[in-house]
Design a protein around this motif. Sequence first.
Motif, short mmCIF file in Angstrom:
data_model
loop_
_atom_site.label_atom_id
_atom_site.label_comp_id
_atom_site.label_asym_id
_atom_site.label_seq_id
_atom_site.Cartn_x
_atom_site.Cartn_y
_atom_site.Cartn_z
N HIS A 35 0.85 -1.19 0.00
CA HIS A 35 0.00 0.00 0.00
C HIS A 35 0.88 1.24 0.00
CE1 HIS A 35 -3.54 2.35 2.08
NE2 HIS A 35 -3.30 2.77 0.84
N THR A 36 0.69 2.11 -0.99
CA THR A 36 1.49 3.32 -1.12
C THR A 36 0.61 4.55 -1.07
OG1 THR A 36 3.21 2.21 -2.42
CG2 THR A 36 3.06 4.61 -2.61
N LEU A 37 1.06 5.53 -0.31
CA LEU A 37 0.40 6.84 -0.25
C LEU A 37 1.24 7.83 -1.05
CD1 LEU A 37 -1.72 8.82 1.01
CD2 LEU A 37 -0.06 9.18 2.87
N VAL A 38 0.64 8.47 -2.03
CA VAL A 38 1.30 9.51 -2.82
C VAL A 38 0.76 10.85 -2.36
CG1 VAL A 38 1.73 10.45 -5.12
CG2 VAL A 38 1.58 7.97 -4.79
N VAL A 39 1.66 11.74 -1.95
CA VAL A 39 1.25 13.05 -1.44
C VAL A 39 1.71 14.12 -2.42
CG1 VAL A 39 1.37 14.67 0.48
CG2 VAL A 39 1.53 12.21 0.92
N GLY A 40 0.78 14.91 -2.93
CA GLY A 40 1.13 15.97 -3.86
C GLY A 40 0.10 16.11 -4.97
N MET A 41 0.10 17.28 -5.62
CA MET A 41 -0.93 17.58 -6.60
C MET A 41 -0.36 17.99 -7.95
SD MET A 41 -4.24 19.95 -5.77
CE MET A 41 -5.66 20.04 -6.86
N GLY A 42 0.94 17.77 -8.13
CA GLY A 42 1.57 18.18 -9.38
C GLY A 42 1.79 17.03 -10.34
N ASP A 58 -0.33 15.68 9.91
CA ASP A 58 0.18 16.16 11.19
C ASP A 58 1.33 15.32 11.73
OD1 ASP A 58 -1.81 18.19 11.34
OD2 ASP A 58 -3.26 16.72 12.08
N ALA A 59 1.29 14.00 11.50
CA ALA A 59 2.30 13.13 12.12
C ALA A 59 2.48 11.85 11.33
CB ALA A 59 1.91 12.81 13.56
N LEU A 60 3.67 11.27 11.45
CA LEU A 60 3.96 9.95 10.90
C LEU A 60 4.50 9.09 12.03
CD1 LEU A 60 4.59 12.15 8.47
CD2 LEU A 60 5.31 10.10 7.26
N ASN A 61 3.93 7.90 12.18
CA ASN A 61 4.32 7.01 13.27
C ASN A 61 4.65 5.63 12.72
OD1 ASN A 61 3.65 8.75 15.72
ND2 ASN A 61 1.69 8.78 14.61
N VAL A 103 3.78 2.52 8.22
CA VAL A 103 3.82 3.79 8.92
C VAL A 103 2.41 4.37 8.92
CG1 VAL A 103 4.45 5.04 6.80
CG2 VAL A 103 4.90 6.08 9.03
N THR A 104 1.98 4.86 10.06
CA THR A 104 0.67 5.48 10.16
C THR A 104 0.79 6.96 9.88
OG1 THR A 104 -0.06 3.89 11.82
CG2 THR A 104 -1.31 5.92 11.66
N THR A 128 -8.12 11.88 10.69
CA THR A 128 -8.08 10.68 9.86
C THR A 128 -6.68 10.09 9.92
OG1 THR A 128 -8.57 9.79 7.65
CG2 THR A 128 -7.40 11.89 7.74
N ALA A 129 -6.56 8.82 9.61
CA ALA A 129 -5.26 8.15 9.61
C ALA A 129 -5.29 7.03 8.60
CB ALA A 129 -4.94 7.60 11.00
N VAL A 130 -4.13 6.74 8.01
CA VAL A 130 -4.01 5.67 7.04
C VAL A 130 -2.69 4.95 7.27
CG1 VAL A 130 -3.04 7.27 5.34
CG2 VAL A 130 -4.02 5.10 4.58
N ASP A 131 -2.74 3.62 7.25
CA ASP A 131 -1.54 2.80 7.42
C ASP A 131 -1.03 2.38 6.04
OD1 ASP A 131 -1.74 2.93 10.19
OD2 ASP A 131 -3.07 1.19 10.27
N VAL A 132 0.21 2.69 5.75
CA VAL A 132 0.78 2.38 4.44
C VAL A 132 2.18 1.83 4.59
CG1 VAL A 132 -0.60 4.15 3.26
CG2 VAL A 132 1.66 4.74 4.17
N HIS A 133 2.66 1.19 3.52
CA HIS A 133 4.03 0.68 3.51
C HIS A 133 5.02 1.73 2.99
CE1 HIS A 133 1.51 -3.02 3.20
NE2 HIS A 133 2.38 -3.47 4.09
N ASN A 134 4.55 2.58 2.09
CA ASN A 134 5.41 3.58 1.48
C ASN A 134 4.68 4.92 1.39
OD1 ASN A 134 7.66 1.76 0.50
ND2 ASN A 134 5.95 0.85 -0.63
N VAL A 135 5.44 5.99 1.47
CA VAL A 135 4.91 7.33 1.24
C VAL A 135 5.78 7.99 0.18
CG1 VAL A 135 4.37 9.58 2.21
CG2 VAL A 135 4.11 7.53 3.62
N VAL A 136 5.17 8.35 -0.95
CA VAL A 136 5.87 9.06 -2.01
C VAL A 136 5.64 10.55 -1.78
CG1 VAL A 136 6.08 9.47 -4.49
CG2 VAL A 136 5.62 7.16 -3.63
#
Length: 483
Positions: free
Chosen positions: A202-209, A280-283, A289-290, A300-308
Amino acid sequence: MSETTTVSTAVVIGAGPVGLAAAAHLVERGITPVVLEAGDRAGAAVAEWSHVRLFSPWRFNIDAAARRLLSATGWTAPNPDHLPTGGELVADYLAPLAATPELADRVRYGATVVAVARAGVDKTRTVGRDGTRYLVRIRTSGGTVEDLRADAVIDASGTWGHSNPLGAHGLPALGESEAAPYLTGPLPDVLGAARARFAGRHTLVVGMGHSAANTLLTLAELAETAPGTRVTWAIRAASAARAYGGGDADALPARGALGTRLRELVTAGRVTLLAGLTIDALNPAGDTVTVSGHTADGATAVDVHNVVAATGFRPDLSILREVRLDLDPAVEAPTRLGPLVDPNFHSCGTVPPHGERELAHPDTGFYIAGMKSYGRAPTFLMATGYEQVRSIAAALAGDREAADAVHLELPETGVCSSQPVTEDEAGNVVFADSSESCCGGPAAAPAPPARGLATGVAHGHSGAVATLPVAQASGCCGGADPA
């Protein structure tokens, strides 16, 4: 018409597309360049995203002076309509350019610039300042420290490697440093070298570009063949409508297609969108990582294996601490350029021609060009940087007329960012009628400021996945479309 000048040498920081173009223009103007590249090759930063295909074709990516140097060697220009990858940009253009007879002995690799100053005077001293040369301190790959001197400096080092944090407030989220093993850069090689990291996870991608869009598309493609691969997309905006872009109205079809394909993935549920999220936070917790934050609806919170982290970039100004800079307080671009690219405003997808006058700083003969000149603004096209350094080289050579005769034609994005952008009940992007807004006509270039380079001076991603700069016009049309 030329003016007398004493500029004979110039240090160029960075051997990327804009840095090498600057060197080519300096050579044509009879000024000796010394190009300092921290990496081990020309376009070292570009090589880090070699797997990514640009949405701008070759005809926008080759500088005119660079082309002239290359043509003299028998170089064959690529197909002007082909969309090159980062790897092709390096192999077919930057590497041959750096190897031309005029530049081969002028590019130093493994030379990291650690400071720029005026020789013999610190930042506080004014008397006699303009009569001093620049001192550029470098650290070589062998660990030695050297001081070089030059009459001018052009900082074209870009912003690659200096990402904005995931957290709000311009600061890292709580625990962001500790979560570093779970984070990737903005353009991981999802389908190639990094496939094992993302497949079935599970990957979370952060950004709008466009960097975020590229990664989301490749993750969705991976999910087709790797069961268990999940993709979540987080943006701070309340709606992703603007990220979907102008579609068929975009003058660069590949760029318009990015948004169209991304919207289809979100609509089909293949990408889960978390809109309006402030992190707000990464744990870290084992192999996940939450990522915790809040939206308008609450925590809200999401558990993922990777954050891009495709959160954009900011300039590294630490090496310029002893240079007198004139920077916009918001975007950290040169003050005259800042309003043209400020993402708090909107534009029609064009940029007024700008050159040496807009890029000048209180220390004459020093310039920031290329992606770094846009500061924290998110959008840039290599062709813009090429015109910047053409104008700078003319000014350094004392040719005021040529320096001021700036011109630039860029492809429209197909969406004016002053237009209200919403989604209808079916999830379709809806743009207001631009004829009723201030973006119904072309952008107007600002009047040139009075200050330019004085005569007689004695003292300067990577066009990455190139996104289009937008411009200031009269009225409300003035800034950059947030990426």
